[in-house]
Design a protein around this motif. Structure first.
Motif, mmCIF file in Angstrom:
data_model
loop_
_atom_site.group_PDB
_atom_site.id
_atom_site.type_symbol
_atom_site.label_atom_id
_atom_site.label_comp_id
_atom_site.label_asym_id
_atom_site.label_seq_id
_atom_site.Cartn_x
_atom_site.Cartn_y
_atom_site.Cartn_z
ATOM 1 N N ILE A 38 83.926 39.723 3.832
ATOM 2 C CA ILE A 38 82.749 39.451 4.664
ATOM 3 C C ILE A 38 83.180 38.933 6.030
ATOM 4 C CG2 ILE A 38 80.701 37.971 4.935
ATOM 5 C CD1 ILE A 38 80.431 38.026 1.860
ATOM 6 N N VAL A 39 84.091 37.952 6.058
ATOM 7 C CA VAL A 39 84.561 37.373 7.320
ATOM 8 C C VAL A 39 85.181 38.465 8.188
ATOM 9 C CG1 VAL A 39 86.197 35.762 8.388
ATOM 10 C CG2 VAL A 39 84.916 35.060 6.367
ATOM 11 N N GLY A 40 86.061 39.272 7.594
ATOM 12 C CA GLY A 40 86.720 40.344 8.349
ATOM 13 C C GLY A 40 85.744 41.347 8.914
ATOM 14 N N LYS A 41 84.789 41.766 8.097
ATOM 15 C CA LYS A 41 83.795 42.746 8.522
ATOM 16 C C LYS A 41 82.948 42.200 9.663
ATOM 17 C CE LYS A 41 80.022 45.527 6.645
ATOM 18 N NZ LYS A 41 78.674 45.044 6.479
ATOM 19 N N LYS A 42 82.490 40.941 9.534
ATOM 20 C CA LYS A 42 81.635 40.344 10.554
ATOM 21 C C LYS A 42 82.403 40.134 11.861
ATOM 22 C CE LYS A 42 77.919 38.545 9.820
ATOM 23 N NZ LYS A 42 77.112 37.629 9.098
ATOM 24 N N LEU A 43 83.674 39.718 11.762
ATOM 25 C CA LEU A 43 84.472 39.492 12.965
ATOM 26 C C LEU A 43 84.683 40.806 13.711
ATOM 27 C CD1 LEU A 43 86.110 37.695 14.840
ATOM 28 C CD2 LEU A 43 88.075 37.998 13.315
ATOM 29 N N LYS A 44 85.078 41.843 13.003
ATOM 30 C CA LYS A 44 85.322 43.133 13.641
ATOM 31 C C LYS A 44 84.028 43.681 14.252
ATOM 32 C CE LYS A 44 87.613 47.553 12.963
ATOM 33 N NZ LYS A 44 88.411 48.360 12.047
ATOM 34 N N GLU A 45 82.937 43.537 13.513
ATOM 35 C CA GLU A 45 81.639 44.028 13.963
ATOM 36 C C GLU A 45 81.215 43.376 15.283
ATOM 37 O OE1 GLU A 45 77.764 42.975 11.758
ATOM 38 O OE2 GLU A 45 78.498 44.794 10.758
ATOM 39 N N ILE A 46 81.285 42.046 15.358
ATOM 40 C CA ILE A 46 80.845 41.350 16.574
ATOM 41 C C ILE A 46 81.823 41.589 17.730
ATOM 42 C CG2 ILE A 46 81.898 39.089 16.096
ATOM 43 C CD1 ILE A 46 79.241 37.869 17.216
ATOM 44 N N ARG A 47 83.111 41.701 17.414
ATOM 45 C CA ARG A 47 84.106 41.965 18.463
ATOM 46 C C ARG A 47 83.864 43.333 19.100
ATOM 47 N NH1 ARG A 47 88.574 44.837 18.714
ATOM 48 N NH2 ARG A 47 88.813 45.163 16.468
ATOM 49 N N LYS A 106 81.080 45.100 18.980
ATOM 50 C CA LYS A 106 79.750 45.101 19.596
ATOM 51 C C LYS A 106 79.822 44.573 21.028
ATOM 52 C CE LYS A 106 75.256 44.123 17.737
ATOM 53 N NZ LYS A 106 74.474 43.267 16.861
ATOM 54 N N GLN A 107 80.738 43.628 21.252
ATOM 55 C CA GLN A 107 80.905 43.055 22.589
ATOM 56 C C GLN A 107 82.010 43.763 23.373
ATOM 57 O OE1 GLN A 107 80.691 38.857 23.029
ATOM 58 N NE2 GLN A 107 79.095 38.640 21.495
ATOM 59 N N ASP A 108 82.432 44.916 22.848
ATOM 60 C CA ASP A 108 83.430 45.744 23.529
ATOM 61 C C ASP A 108 84.670 44.929 23.900
ATOM 62 O OD1 ASP A 108 84.250 48.242 24.348
ATOM 63 O OD2 ASP A 108 83.547 47.952 26.408
ATOM 64 N N MET A 109 85.177 44.178 22.916
ATOM 65 C CA MET A 109 86.308 43.291 23.134
ATOM 66 C C MET A 109 87.503 43.763 22.300
ATOM 67 S SD MET A 109 86.340 39.138 22.532
ATOM 68 C CE MET A 109 84.840 38.906 23.458
ATOM 69 N N THR A 110 88.663 43.806 22.905
ATOM 70 C CA THR A 110 89.873 44.170 22.165
ATOM 71 C C THR A 110 90.371 42.946 21.384
ATOM 72 O OG1 THR A 110 91.399 43.500 23.915
ATOM 73 C CG2 THR A 110 90.568 45.800 23.980
ATOM 74 N N ILE A 111 91.232 43.187 20.417
ATOM 75 C CA ILE A 111 91.827 42.077 19.666
ATOM 76 C C ILE A 111 92.609 41.178 20.611
ATOM 77 C CG2 ILE A 111 93.635 41.505 17.968
ATOM 78 C CD1 ILE A 111 92.607 43.773 16.228
ATOM 79 N N VAL A 160 93.890 32.284 19.242
ATOM 80 C CA VAL A 160 94.295 32.673 17.892
ATOM 81 C C VAL A 160 95.153 33.917 18.060
ATOM 82 C CG1 VAL A 160 93.483 33.529 15.649
ATOM 83 C CG2 VAL A 160 92.199 31.732 16.830
ATOM 84 N N SER A 161 96.267 34.004 17.369
ATOM 85 C CA SER A 161 97.171 35.138 17.557
ATOM 86 C C SER A 161 96.499 36.463 17.201
ATOM 87 C CB SER A 161 98.444 34.966 16.719
ATOM 88 O OG SER A 161 98.183 35.236 15.361
ATOM 89 N N SER A 162 96.882 37.515 17.914
ATOM 90 C CA SER A 162 96.316 38.842 17.640
ATOM 91 C C SER A 162 96.681 39.303 16.220
ATOM 92 C CB SER A 162 96.769 39.865 18.688
ATOM 93 O OG SER A 162 98.164 39.895 18.782
ATOM 94 N N ASN A 163 97.853 38.903 15.743
ATOM 95 C CA ASN A 163 98.266 39.240 14.383
ATOM 96 C C ASN A 163 97.310 38.602 13.361
ATOM 97 O OD1 ASN A 163 99.975 40.281 12.287
ATOM 98 N ND2 ASN A 163 100.818 38.222 12.061
ATOM 99 N N MET A 164 96.966 37.330 13.574
ATOM 100 C CA MET A 164 96.044 36.635 12.668
ATOM 101 C C MET A 164 94.667 37.298 12.706
ATOM 102 S SD MET A 164 95.121 34.400 10.444
ATOM 103 C CE MET A 164 96.346 33.131 10.269
#
Length: 188
Positions: free
Chosen positions: A6-15, A17-22, A31-35
């Motif tokens: 759930i956390v992973g899905k929601k984080l990727k979804e909102i990121r 949606k805001q057209d933001m890269t890792i 927070v590290s891009s790897n994390m």
């Protein structure tokens, strides 16, 4: 669905949606891009501190990332033994049940915590945005905030700004029962 999924899905979804890269999210959240990649792929559950950093970037509460929208509500009533065990049970010898789990995007989090005899947050101080309120129901808890020590006993409360370096130890002869409330920082 598992919490880490759930956390992973929601984080990727909102990121997305805001057209933001890792990489941009990594810079903004410290927070590290790897994390971030591991979280988004459902390989790990982030610590409270990392989740708060990520939530701040998106002006959300931590619970936004752990709630399943299809099962969140505007009113939540729970009875003892029915509360969700939270993602925050960890190496601190602490059992945590959420009062706010299931509430749609709350602006605070509140937990019923049982800190085992000898339980500790460790030698490292923690700090994060927001405010904390601790109400000790049973036992003894030593809170250290910056360099000041507060010895809490049943009935005592302690409220502080969470950006101040802090740590805690159960110094009693038995488990400590605590109501712990956190108000995550949000960008205004």
């Amino acid at each position: 669905m598992q919490v880490k999924k759930i956390v992973g899905k929601k984080l990727k979804e909102i990121r997305l949606k805001q057209d933001m890269t890792i990489q941009i999210l990594a810079e903004k959240s410290q927070v590290s891009s790897n994390m971030i990649s591991r979280i988004e792929r459902g390989l790990t559950i982030p610590s409270v501190e990392i989740l708060m950093r990520l939530a701040t970037v998106f002006d959300k509460s931590i619970n936004y990332f752990v709630e399943d929208v299809s099962t969140s509500h505007e009113v939540v009533h729970t009875r003892p033994g029915e509360r969700d065990k939270t993602v925050y049970d960890d190496e601190y010898n602490m059992h945590t049940e959420s009062f706010t789990s299931g509430l749609r995007d709350p602006q605070f989090m509140s937990f019923y915590c049982t800190v085992q005899k000898g339980g500790s947050s460790g030698q490292q101080n923690m700090y994060h945005p927001g405010d904390e309120l601790i109400y000790l129901l049973e036992g003894k808890l030593r809170m250290t905030i910056v360099d000041e020590v507060y010895n809490l006993e049943a009935g005592d409360s302690l409220c502080f700004k969470s950006h101040l370096p802090h740590r805690w130890d159960n110094v009693g002869d038995s488990d400590a029962k605590v109501i712990w409330t956190l108000s995550p920082f949000t960008i205004i």
